[in-house]
Enzyme design. Structure first.
Site, mmCIF file in Angstrom:
data_model
loop_
_atom_site.group_PDB
_atom_site.id
_atom_site.type_symbol
_atom_site.label_atom_id
_atom_site.label_comp_id
_atom_site.label_asym_id
_atom_site.label_seq_id
_atom_site.Cartn_x
_atom_site.Cartn_y
_atom_site.Cartn_z
ATOM 1 N N ASP A 1 0.847 -1.204 0.000
ATOM 2 C CA ASP A 1 0.000 0.000 0.000
ATOM 3 C C ASP A 1 0.877 1.247 0.000
ATOM 4 O O ASP A 1 1.171 1.779 1.042
ATOM 5 C CB ASP A 1 -0.913 -0.045 1.222
ATOM 6 C CG ASP A 1 -1.981 1.027 1.209
ATOM 7 O OD1 ASP A 1 -2.187 1.629 0.149
ATOM 8 O OD2 ASP A 1 -2.600 1.276 2.255
ATOM 9 N N GLU B 1 -3.313 10.571 0.276
ATOM 10 C CA GLU B 1 -4.484 9.685 0.225
ATOM 11 C C GLU B 1 -4.821 9.138 1.601
ATOM 12 O O GLU B 1 -5.983 8.940 1.936
ATOM 13 C CB GLU B 1 -4.243 8.539 -0.765
ATOM 14 C CG GLU B 1 -5.479 7.693 -1.074
ATOM 15 C CD GLU B 1 -5.706 6.532 -0.113
ATOM 16 O OE1 GLU B 1 -6.831 5.997 -0.100
ATOM 17 O OE2 GLU B 1 -4.775 6.158 0.635
ATOM 18 N N GLU B 2 -3.780 8.858 2.394
ATOM 19 C CA GLU B 2 -4.005 8.227 3.690
ATOM 20 C C GLU B 2 -4.604 9.188 4.723
ATOM 21 O O GLU B 2 -4.988 8.775 5.807
ATOM 22 C CB GLU B 2 -2.699 7.634 4.244
ATOM 23 C CG GLU B 2 -2.076 6.549 3.369
ATOM 24 C CD GLU B 2 -2.862 5.238 3.383
ATOM 25 O OE1 GLU B 2 -3.918 5.178 4.036
ATOM 26 O OE2 GLU B 2 -2.413 4.285 2.732
HETATM 27 ZN ZN LIG Z 1 -3.707 2.694 -0.207
#
Ligand SMILES: [Zn+2]
Length: 337
Positions: A89, A120-121
């Site tokens: 990830d 994104e996180e």
């Molecule tokens: Zn991700």
């Protein structure tokens, strides 16, 4: 650069959310050296999305995010797997996508682009900024990469994040009749929330609630004047009916502060791919200008964000094949329309 080397190279550059600049520069230089047109799109002072394309009509795009959750865990490997932060990830996914894109290019396919976002996180500001980029208008299909075990995700749940805040009145704990405990008020509400049946959806599945944080009080001998709990609700319906149900449980006993919301998303299906609904949220809800969304990537979401994060090398190789055939399929489908 070979697939596993590229994965480890990307992983060796720390890039927790807010600190993606170095990996973005590396990607820009790498893609430029391969002959891609590359743009760094500023998102904040030290954060840039990486946007790369080959010709004037990039119709199918591959994308994922460059940031990782903390802490940085350096790459290591054995015969079967690559271990460390970002392996699944999502740096292994970046490596698989670049490898797939280069293979497509070798086959003469150039109507493609690559989009790598920051943040994104956390808040998806990278995706929100990317959504304003002019090249979005040329994109017909966006294949986003997140760990789906190489299955094609045809739906992803939404996420509704909020706080429930209660107010009481401070007093000496020996004289409780003088005060009003905000923590006890909050506990009553949370108990009711835990026993609430929220609406579910046949396609997306069950709506689930996580009471993720709880804070309040001042000292053991003071009646607490304030308390709050943070909730993440995995949405399987639009936000409205869930929020309505929650407000009718909480009533006037507390304040509800909405932090963020992304609605559940349906993605397109392609024949010949294993399909499933995933429970996590991605950048896709914020990339609405980038054509029709698809979601596929190697690795398991169950090891993402853990200290034991890994990717199986064979799965990385399979992802390259899947991305190549998916892009070809999408470009071909469109030509017939
Ligand atoms: Zn991700």
């Amino acid at each position: 650069m070979e697939l596993f080397e590229l994965t480890k190279q990307l992983m060796s550059i720390p890039s927790t959310s807010g600190d993606e600049e170095a990996v973005g520069f590396w990607l820009r230089d790498h893609l430029t050296s391969l002959g891609w047109q590359v743009e760094l799109q500023p998102v904040s002072e030290n954060q840039n999305n990486v946007i790369a394309w080959l010709n004037d009509t990039p119709r199918v795009w591959l994308s994922t995010h460059m940031d990782t959750v903390p802490p940085f865990l350096p790459p290591s490997e054995d015969e079967e797997k690559i271990y460390g932060r970002g392996s699944c990830d999502a740096k292994g996914i970046i490596a698989a996508q670049i490898t797939a894109a280069e293979r497509l290019r070798a086959d003469g396919v150039e109507d493609i682009g690559l989009l790598y976002t920051v943040e994104e996180e956390r808040s998806s500001t990278g995706a929100k900024t990317a959504n304003l980029h002019p090249l979005a208008a040329k994109c017909e299909y966006m294949i986003n990469g997140e760990p789906t075990d190489n299955d094609l995700a045809i739906g992803s749940k939404g996420t509704f994040r909020l706080k429930i805040k209660t107010v009481g009145k401070a007093a000496h704990s020996a004289y409780p009749e003088e005060g009003d405990s905000a923590i006890e008020r909050l506990l009553d509400i949370l108990e009711d929330v835990r026993h609430t049946r929220f609406p579910n959806d046949e396609f997306f599945g069950e709506t689930t609630v996580n009471i993720g944080t709880i804070e309040g009080g001042m000292a053991l001998n003071v009646i607490p004047p304030s308390a709050e709990a943070g909730l993440a609700i995995r949405l399987t319906t639009p936000r409205a009916p869930i929020e309505e149900a929650l407000r009718s449980v909480v009533r006037d006993r507390a304040e509800i502060v909405v932090l963020s919301c992304s609605e559940p998303v349906r993605m397109i299906e392609v024949d010949g791919f294993e399909k499933k609904v995933v429970r996590f949220t991605t950048d896709i809800p914020y990339l609405t200008n980038w054509g029709k969304p698809l979601l596929l990537g190697p690795g398991s979401i169950l090891v993402a964000h853990t200290k034991d994060e890994f990717i199986v090398k064979k799965d990385l190789e399979n992802a390259v094949e899947l991305y190549v055939s998916l892009v070809k399929e999408l470009l071909a489908t469109n030509e017939h329309e």
